[in-house]
Scaffold this active site. Structure first.
Site, PDB file in Angstrom:
ATOM      1  N   GLU A 166     -23.153 -32.875  11.238  1.00 38.89           N
ATOM      2  CA  GLU A 166     -23.865 -31.970  12.415  1.00 38.89           C
ATOM      3  C   GLU A 166     -24.274 -32.916  13.336  1.00 38.89           C
ATOM      4  OE1 GLU A 166     -24.017 -27.610  11.605  1.00 38.89           O
ATOM      5  OE2 GLU A 166     -26.304 -28.427  11.470  1.00 38.89           O
ATOM      6  N   HIS A 194     -12.393 -41.197 -12.238  1.00 41.73           N
ATOM      7  CA  HIS A 194     -11.204 -40.676 -12.642  1.00 41.73           C
ATOM      8  C   HIS A 194     -10.840 -39.540 -11.608  1.00 41.73           C
ATOM      9  CE1 HIS A 194     -12.475 -42.571 -16.286  1.00 41.73           C
ATOM     10  NE2 HIS A 194     -13.545 -42.217 -16.175  1.00 41.73           N
ATOM     11  N   LYS A 197     -18.330 -20.028  16.371  1.00 39.03           N
ATOM     12  CA  LYS A 197     -19.072 -18.847  16.134  1.00 39.03           C
ATOM     13  C   LYS A 197     -18.566 -17.691  17.130  1.00 39.03           C
ATOM     14  CE  LYS A 197     -23.594 -20.151  14.227  1.00 39.03           C
ATOM     15  NZ  LYS A 197     -24.867 -20.724  14.504  1.00 39.03           N
TER      16      LYS A 197
HETATM   17  O1  LIG Z   1     -30.837 -21.167   9.766  1.00 36.12           O
HETATM   18  P1  LIG Z   1     -29.899 -20.418  10.738  1.00 36.12           P
HETATM   19  O2  LIG Z   1     -30.464 -20.077  12.206  1.00 36.12           O
HETATM   20  O3  LIG Z   1     -29.287 -19.149   9.956  1.00 36.12           O
HETATM   21  O4  LIG Z   1     -28.625 -21.213  10.846  1.00 36.12           O
HETATM   22  C1  LIG Z   1     -27.940 -21.945   9.869  1.00 36.12           C
HETATM   23  C2  LIG Z   1     -27.240 -22.897  10.176  1.00 36.12           C
HETATM   24  O5  LIG Z   1     -26.310 -22.851  11.218  1.00 36.12           O
HETATM   25  C3  LIG Z   1     -26.195 -23.963  12.355  1.00 36.12           C
HETATM   26  O6  LIG Z   1     -26.871 -23.427  13.303  1.00 36.12           O
HETATM   27  C4  LIG Z   1     -24.851 -23.971  12.539  1.00 36.12           C
HETATM   28  O7  LIG Z   1     -23.822 -24.248  11.647  1.00 36.12           O
HETATM   29  C5  LIG Z   1     -26.773 -24.963  11.343  1.00 36.12           C
HETATM   30  O8  LIG Z   1     -27.595 -25.995  12.256  1.00 36.12           O
HETATM   31  C6  LIG Z   1     -28.070 -24.277  10.821  1.00 36.12           C
HETATM   32  O9  LIG Z   1     -28.623 -24.985   9.433  1.00 36.12           O
END
Ligand SMILES: O=P(O)(O)OC[C@H]1O[C@](O)(CO)[C@@H](O)[C@@H]1O
Length: 609
Positions: free
Chosen positions: A387, A416, A521
């Site tokens: 990330e 394995h 998202k």
């Molecule tokens: O803690 P939050 O805001 O729920 O986000 C969870 C995760 O989602 C992200 O923003 C994107 O996957 C990550 O960087 C983060 O750790």
């Protein structure tokens, strides 16, 4: 403070196999023998392009094909001694001798490292190191609050740590009790969170929780209803003595919100007291009077949040010494501030990554911890590295499509599974061995054959695999810790955090944002919005007398989204599999012929937006 990590409790008021023979690439027959390096073969120069960051993937592949590694045992031993890094206070060693970087390459990297060290220094002083989000990056302050750029931040960090410790003490001692349990104290933790709000706590729990912790921990880290049901079902009657921790930096992550709603329903169904949630997480916690709320700062990224309340609270509740974790991280932070490359383990890691992957991610990083309790390290690092480094643009706006792929499991189990390919198959990786010297607590060891313990086999497997990979031109890094302790785990985390930050500077990218996640998202939200339109259209047709089953084309047309017909088909297929739409004609396996309707007509059309 922009956002919060929030804790909830169950109510506002409380809340054999026998192994006969081993074989390995260097082992024959029934007896196990440790592999050894054969007589000197070749020592060929490495071919490097002048600027590896500019190397294209095909150039990188060609360069990789020309790489040769030192085979002469004396030269290799000298290289081992020359480059061995030791952190004595932690008991951590880093061996980069099995990575083939040349002296010329080290010199070539000096300028880049100067800038990387400078950028890191500025970051620690509170510069806007995450320019895209206009944020400071301050996870290093969590283990040395004196570094925080403002006195208020220092106080906040210290007060939060104190309140985590005292809250955990109150829960563990039973001073704060669950309201509806006969047990009289909390026995379980259900942690709801995802990404950085789960991976750190999961890794720490697996690595450090004692065999019989004061509270056992379970995780809901997805919006998979069956997964959530499984976690709740496994709690059984202990739901009544379960402390629920909801962790989210943003407070608005859909998976976490869904997990919270599902858990609240489970509490309601069991007749337990868990208040309703209908607004943003922290607001909810405040309004509903949850047991405690702990701050999460906008200057701590999700993937570097394990030393904030996110990781410290669950760890403390499991009886893990969080101050020791912080101390280990602090020592490693200090050790990785030096601008002397050879004495800076994070810089050594970053340099090896750059060398091995040609500065363009041309090789994957395979993490092989030889210790079951470190199993989740690779999963933790997957987010931290990928990330952070997987970015389309560099800091100057050029398209670079950077990244480093991380995967792994644990040794010797992987021997394995996929080590076969690592040694003989496609050469697209470099390995990192994580070695733990202490096999078992003192006094528990025994010889399972004369002079050899179970742990000796594990040791042998690690060393054998390292040698066998190297003999076939596969590079590896070895990180050795003496024991898995809160201190060494804190140090490991800090080591990799710093290495990622330095590597990001070497390749000129912002390691601290994640714009790519937003696209997925947003698209997911659009799918759910389309689903509501589909339901509304179906509802209208299902309210007619007689009911009017619709084809996919008709649904798409009435949704004014003919271009979305494939997605509409997938939505229908998913809802049909879950008994939410009925099929009048055809089947979901034959999209052209299917005709669907809703089993119930909702006159108010609750789906209409
Ligand atoms: O803690 P939050 O805001 O729920 O986000 C969870 C995760 O989602 C992200 O923003 C994107 O996957 C990550 O960087 C983060 O750790």
């Amino acid at each position: 403070m922009a956002s919060l990590s929030t804790l909830y409790s169950s109510s506002p008021s409380l809340k054999q196999s026998t192994v006969k023979a081993f074989t390995s690439p260097t082992t024959r027959g029934d007896s196990f023998s440790f592999p050894h390096t054969s007589k000197p073969t070749t020592l060929l120069p490495l071919t490097l392009s002048a600027s590896r960051a500019d190397t294209s993937h095909s150039d990188a592949a060609a360069a990789a094909a020309k790489k040769e590694l030192i085979k002469d045992p004396d030269a290799l031993w000298k290289r081992y001694l020359d480059w061995l890094y030791q952190q004595k206070d932690i008991g951590l060693y880093l061996d980069v001798s099995r990575v083939g970087f040349t002296d010329e390459f080290v010199v070539e990297m000096e300028e880049r490292f100067k800038s990387a060290f400078k950028a890191m220094e500025e970051l620690e002083k509170g510069s806007i190191a995450n320019p895209d989000e206009g944020r400071m990056v301050g996870h290093y302050w969590l283990r040395n609050s004196g570094l925080a750029p403002r006195p208020g931040l220092k106080t906040l960090i210290e007060n939060t740590l104190d309140s985590i410790c005292s809250f955990a003490d109150d829960i563990v001692s039973g001073k704060i009790k669950p309201p509806s349990s006969t047990v009289g104290r909390f026995t379980q933790i259900l942690s709801v969170g995802i990404g950085g709000s789960a991976l750190g706590p999961q890794f720490v729990a697996e690595a450090l929780a004692p065999d019989n912790p004061p509270l056992k921990i379970r995780f809901i880290d997805n919006t998979d209803p069956a997964g959530i049901d499984h976690q709740i079902a496994q709690l059984g009657p202990e739901l009544a003595s379960t402390l629920v921790i909801v962790i989210s930096k943003s407070g608005g992550t859909p998976e976490t919100r869904n997990g919270l709603l599902e858990v609240q329903k489970a509490f309601r169904d069991a007749g337990l007291n868990f208040a309703k949630q209908n607004s943003l997480l922290d607001n909810t916690a405040r309004i509903e009077g949850w047991l405690a709320r702990f701050p999460m700062y906008d200057w701590v990224g999700g993937r570097t949040s394990v030393m904030s309340a996110v990781g410290l609270l669950p760890a403390a509740l499991q009886g893990i010494d969080i101050r020791e974790m912080l101390a280990g991280a602090g020592i490693m932070d200090e050790a990785t501030r030096t601008t002397s490359l050879k004495n800076n383990p994070a810089a050594l890691l970053a340099m090896c990554w750059y060398w091995a992957s040609d500065g363009v991610g041309s090789k994957d990083m395979v993490i092989l911890p030889y210790k079951d309790s470190l199993l989740l390290f690779s999963r933790y690092l997957q987010q931290l590295v990928m990330e952070s480094l997987g970015k389309e643009f560099d800091l100057d706006g050029n398209t670079v499509n950077q990244g480093l792929t991380v995967y792994g499991n644990k040794g010797s189990t992987d021997q394995h599974a996929y080590i076969q390919q690592l040694r003989e198959g496609v050469h697209n990786f470099f390995a990192t061995f994580i070695e733990v010297l202490r096999d078992r607590p003192p006094g528990h060891d025994w010889d399972l054959e004369p002079g050899v313990t179970c742990g000796d086999y594990l040791f042998g497997m690690l060393q054998g695999t390292r040698s066998a990979l190297y003999a076939n031109g596969r590079e590896s890094i070895s990180v050795t810790i003496e024991e898995v302790t809160p201190r060494s785990v804190g140090a490991l985390i800090a080591l990799y955090e710093r290495a990622v930050g330095l590597y990001a500077s070497l390749v000129n990218i912002n390691a601290y944002h994640q714009p790519g996640v937003e696209a997925g998202k947003k698209a997911a939200a659009e799918v759910l919005a389309l689903q509501k339109r589909v339901l509304s259209v179906l509802n209208e047709a299902s309210c007619k007398d007689p009911v009017e089953p619709l084809t996919l084309d008709e649904i798409a047309d009435r949704c004014h989204a003919p271009e979305e017909i494939e997605m509409i088909y997938k939505i229908i297929a998913h809802m049909s599999a879950n008994d939410r739409v009925l099929i009048a004609e055809g089947s979901c396996g034959s999209p052209r012929s299917v005709k669907v309707f809703l089993g119930e007509c909702n006159v108010d059309d609750m789906y209409a937006q």
